[in-house]
Design a protein around this motif. Sequence first.
Motif, PDB file in Angstrom:
ATOM      1  N   ALA A  48       0.827  -1.209   0.000  1.00  0.00           N
ATOM      2  CA  ALA A  48       0.000   0.000   0.000  1.00  0.00           C
ATOM      3  C   ALA A  48       0.862   1.259   0.000  1.00  0.00           C
ATOM      4  CB  ALA A  48      -0.932  -0.005   1.212  1.00  0.00           C
ATOM      5  N   LYS A  49       1.918   1.262   0.803  1.00  0.00           N
ATOM      6  CA  LYS A  49       2.791   2.447   0.849  1.00  0.00           C
ATOM      7  C   LYS A  49       3.553   2.621  -0.467  1.00  0.00           C
ATOM      8  CE  LYS A  49       4.766   1.055   4.674  1.00  0.00           C
ATOM      9  NZ  LYS A  49       5.779   0.989   5.750  1.00  0.00           N
ATOM     10  N   SER A  50       4.130   1.536  -0.955  1.00  0.00           N
ATOM     11  CA  SER A  50       5.001   1.618  -2.134  1.00  0.00           C
ATOM     12  C   SER A  50       4.225   1.889  -3.413  1.00  0.00           C
ATOM     13  CB  SER A  50       5.798   0.320  -2.279  1.00  0.00           C
ATOM     14  OG  SER A  50       6.630   0.128  -1.148  1.00  0.00           O
ATOM     15  N   LEU A  51       2.933   1.638  -3.418  1.00  0.00           N
ATOM     16  CA  LEU A  51       2.127   1.975  -4.585  1.00  0.00           C
ATOM     17  C   LEU A  51       2.185   3.465  -4.868  1.00  0.00           C
ATOM     18  CD1 LEU A  51       0.290   0.618  -6.670  1.00  0.00           C
ATOM     19  CD2 LEU A  51      -1.664   1.096  -5.165  1.00  0.00           C
ATOM     20  N   GLY A  52       2.251   4.268  -3.818  1.00  0.00           N
ATOM     21  CA  GLY A  52       2.404   5.714  -4.001  1.00  0.00           C
ATOM     22  C   GLY A  52       3.739   6.067  -4.641  1.00  0.00           C
ATOM     23  N   LEU A  53       4.793   5.329  -4.285  1.00  0.00           N
ATOM     24  CA  LEU A  53       6.101   5.546  -4.908  1.00  0.00           C
ATOM     25  C   LEU A  53       6.054   5.247  -6.402  1.00  0.00           C
ATOM     26  CD1 LEU A  53       8.565   3.973  -2.305  1.00  0.00           C
ATOM     27  CD2 LEU A  53       8.458   6.373  -2.995  1.00  0.00           C
ATOM     28  N   LEU A  54       5.384   4.165  -6.759  1.00  0.00           N
ATOM     29  CA  LEU A  54       5.283   3.805  -8.172  1.00  0.00           C
ATOM     30  C   LEU A  54       4.539   4.887  -8.952  1.00  0.00           C
ATOM     31  CD1 LEU A  54       5.806   1.728 -10.397  1.00  0.00           C
ATOM     32  CD2 LEU A  54       3.645   0.622  -9.775  1.00  0.00           C
ATOM     33  N   LEU A  55       3.474   5.429  -8.377  1.00  0.00           N
ATOM     34  CA  LEU A  55       2.733   6.497  -9.042  1.00  0.00           C
ATOM     35  C   LEU A  55       3.611   7.733  -9.235  1.00  0.00           C
ATOM     36  CD1 LEU A  55      -0.752   6.241  -7.278  1.00  0.00           C
ATOM     37  CD2 LEU A  55      -0.190   5.595  -9.620  1.00  0.00           C
ATOM     38  N   LEU A  56       4.400   8.061  -8.236  1.00  0.00           N
ATOM     39  CA  LEU A  56       5.300   9.207  -8.356  1.00  0.00           C
ATOM     40  C   LEU A  56       6.329   8.985  -9.463  1.00  0.00           C
ATOM     41  CD1 LEU A  56       5.870   9.987  -4.576  1.00  0.00           C
ATOM     42  CD2 LEU A  56       5.049  11.627  -6.270  1.00  0.00           C
ATOM     43  N   LEU A  57       6.853   7.773  -9.552  1.00  0.00           N
ATOM     44  CA  LEU A  57       7.857   7.482 -10.572  1.00  0.00           C
ATOM     45  C   LEU A  57       7.258   7.554 -11.971  1.00  0.00           C
ATOM     46  CD1 LEU A  57      10.655   6.609 -11.450  1.00  0.00           C
ATOM     47  CD2 LEU A  57      10.024   4.240 -10.968  1.00  0.00           C
ATOM     48  N   VAL A  58       6.045   7.048 -12.138  1.00  0.00           N
ATOM     49  CA  VAL A  58       5.436   6.987 -13.462  1.00  0.00           C
ATOM     50  C   VAL A  58       4.864   8.344 -13.880  1.00  0.00           C
ATOM     51  CG1 VAL A  58       3.567   5.942 -14.811  1.00  0.00           C
ATOM     52  CG2 VAL A  58       4.950   4.515 -13.294  1.00  0.00           C
ATOM     53  N   LEU A  59       4.219   9.033 -12.951  1.00  0.00           N
ATOM     54  CA  LEU A  59       3.507  10.257 -13.305  1.00  0.00           C
ATOM     55  C   LEU A  59       4.294  11.541 -13.038  1.00  0.00           C
ATOM     56  CD1 LEU A  59      -0.064   9.307 -12.007  1.00  0.00           C
ATOM     57  CD2 LEU A  59       0.846   9.130 -14.326  1.00  0.00           C
ATOM     58  N   ALA A  60       5.349  11.455 -12.248  1.00  0.00           N
ATOM     59  CA  ALA A  60       6.159  12.649 -11.962  1.00  0.00           C
ATOM     60  C   ALA A  60       7.624  12.320 -12.147  1.00  0.00           C
ATOM     61  CB  ALA A  60       5.883  13.146 -10.552  1.00  0.00           C
ATOM     62  N   ARG A  61       7.936  11.609 -13.202  1.00  0.00           N
ATOM     63  CA  ARG A  61       9.298  11.098 -13.373  1.00  0.00           C
ATOM     64  C   ARG A  61      10.308  12.216 -13.573  1.00  0.00           C
ATOM     65  NH1 ARG A  61       7.805   8.438 -19.155  1.00  0.00           N
ATOM     66  NH2 ARG A  61       8.613  10.038 -20.545  1.00  0.00           N
ATOM     67  N   LYS A  62       9.857  13.380 -14.001  1.00  0.00           N
ATOM     68  CA  LYS A  62      10.777  14.511 -14.159  1.00  0.00           C
ATOM     69  C   LYS A  62      11.421  14.880 -12.833  1.00  0.00           C
ATOM     70  CE  LYS A  62      10.862  19.364 -15.646  1.00  0.00           C
ATOM     71  NZ  LYS A  62      10.076  20.480 -16.193  1.00  0.00           N
ATOM     72  N   HIS A  63      10.726  14.618 -11.736  1.00  0.00           N
ATOM     73  CA  HIS A  63      11.218  14.972 -10.410  1.00  0.00           C
ATOM     74  C   HIS A  63      11.701  13.755  -9.632  1.00  0.00           C
ATOM     75  CE1 HIS A  63       9.627  19.021 -10.984  1.00  0.00           C
ATOM     76  NE2 HIS A  63       8.507  18.470 -11.427  1.00  0.00           N
ATOM     77  N   PHE A  64      11.723  12.598 -10.276  1.00  0.00           N
ATOM     78  CA  PHE A  64      12.166  11.362  -9.619  1.00  0.00           C
ATOM     79  C   PHE A  64      13.443  10.937 -10.342  1.00  0.00           C
ATOM     80  CE2 PHE A  64       9.976   7.811  -7.100  1.00  0.00           C
ATOM     81  CZ  PHE A  64      11.178   7.224  -6.742  1.00  0.00           C
ATOM     82  N   ASP A  65      14.572  11.566  -9.968  1.00  0.00           N
ATOM     83  CA  ASP A  65      15.804  11.440 -10.732  1.00  0.00           C
ATOM     84  C   ASP A  65      16.678  10.259 -10.335  1.00  0.00           C
ATOM     85  OD1 ASP A  65      15.707  13.792 -12.477  1.00  0.00           O
ATOM     86  OD2 ASP A  65      15.767  14.902 -10.615  1.00  0.00           O
TER      87      ASP A  65
END
Length: 418
Positions: free
Chosen positions: A180-197
């Motif tokens: 449940a927690k890491s699902l948020g990380l995956l969303l950040l990586l996929v949808l905000a990848r410009k800021h996930f360097d």
Amino acid sequence: MTSNAPWPQHGPPGGNGQRPLLPQQTNPTWMGQVRPGHYLAAPANEAPAVNTVIPPGAAGGRTAGGVIGLLVGGVFLAFAGLFLVLPYLVGNTGVTGFVVGFIASLVPLGAVLLAVYVIDRWEPEPKRLLLFAFLWGAVVSISVTLILQPFFALAAAPPVGMDYRTFAVTVQAPVVEEFAKSLGLLLLLVLARKHFDGPVDGVVFAFTIAGGFAFTENILYFGRAIAESGTPGADLAVVFFLRGVMSPFAHAIFTGTTGLILGFAARRWHTGMSVAAFFVGLVPAMFLHSMWNSMGQDFLVQYILVQLPIFVLAVVAIVLLRVAENRLTRQRLKEYAAAGWFTPPEVKMLATVSGRRAAVRWARQFGRGPQMKSFLSAATELAFIRQRILSGRDVPAHQLDEHRQLAEIVARRDAVLR
């Protein structure tokens, strides 16, 4: 933003249409290794020589729309999740227990957020993404956990010889909560990848999500100590010492391993790799979580011999990541300096913590402190944009970002010097 700065021209020297050879110092650390086929020379600055911004002695993804959509979606999910999480908490703690638990939970939350601030100081993540991460951890991941737990209990039975309570604590909770927690990380990586360097960003986002999750979970535990005990003060003190003093970073370390692995995957962007890294990253997080929940009567011995070394190892890993990130920033800015965008003393200032502090102190004497901070931030972002270009992913889009950021550098330098 408009600028009179010339459009930067990419291209290898010699005009033969081939990419330049990979310079020897391109990879100063193990982080962000550049493949020879992905290397591009920094665009040349066709303007006159830059006016250096340096105090005396200091030289010692997706589009913004995707980020906004992510935040709006996160806020909506968090609002909807409150209708599940809030009744659950109040129903288990009572109103008094909830209020006391809420206040007490702010202490370990403050420790985690302070760690996030320290780790994130070099290249701060957008506050809106950190807000998304916190809301995901504090509300959405709790809601997902409450929804998935009954289904997990139906789908998976305890092995022979293990009672259901032990199974729920050592297997069900680590699997469901870390997912449940890491699902948020995956969303950040996929949808905000410009800021996930990279891995540092992964740790920052993971710590923020985990801090939110632990905050809500602590409300439950602290509140129960008030609501279900004949000696609420004493029981609250014990629970607070165990969770708020001895283990405020437990969830952060669990989920931090997933963020670390997703961060390395972000260096070589590919949707399939990101999803694969998500499931790979869940393994150490679930394992560490299960180890923590499995500690029983010999809790103190295991805490000293196992958990404390894990915490120290996590601190060492974060320090090494920061050092590697600083060296990478210096190298990328050196490449821009060679192309005429910075002077060598400026690079030395921009790539060290002491240089940055001295620069801000100097600029404050002339009422230019905010402008200097803006210039430092823009230079760091430029270095990370170049790293994205050299990763070979979304190169045309990042080159457009590079042009805009170089114009921003010119404008922010002028704002400091005017």
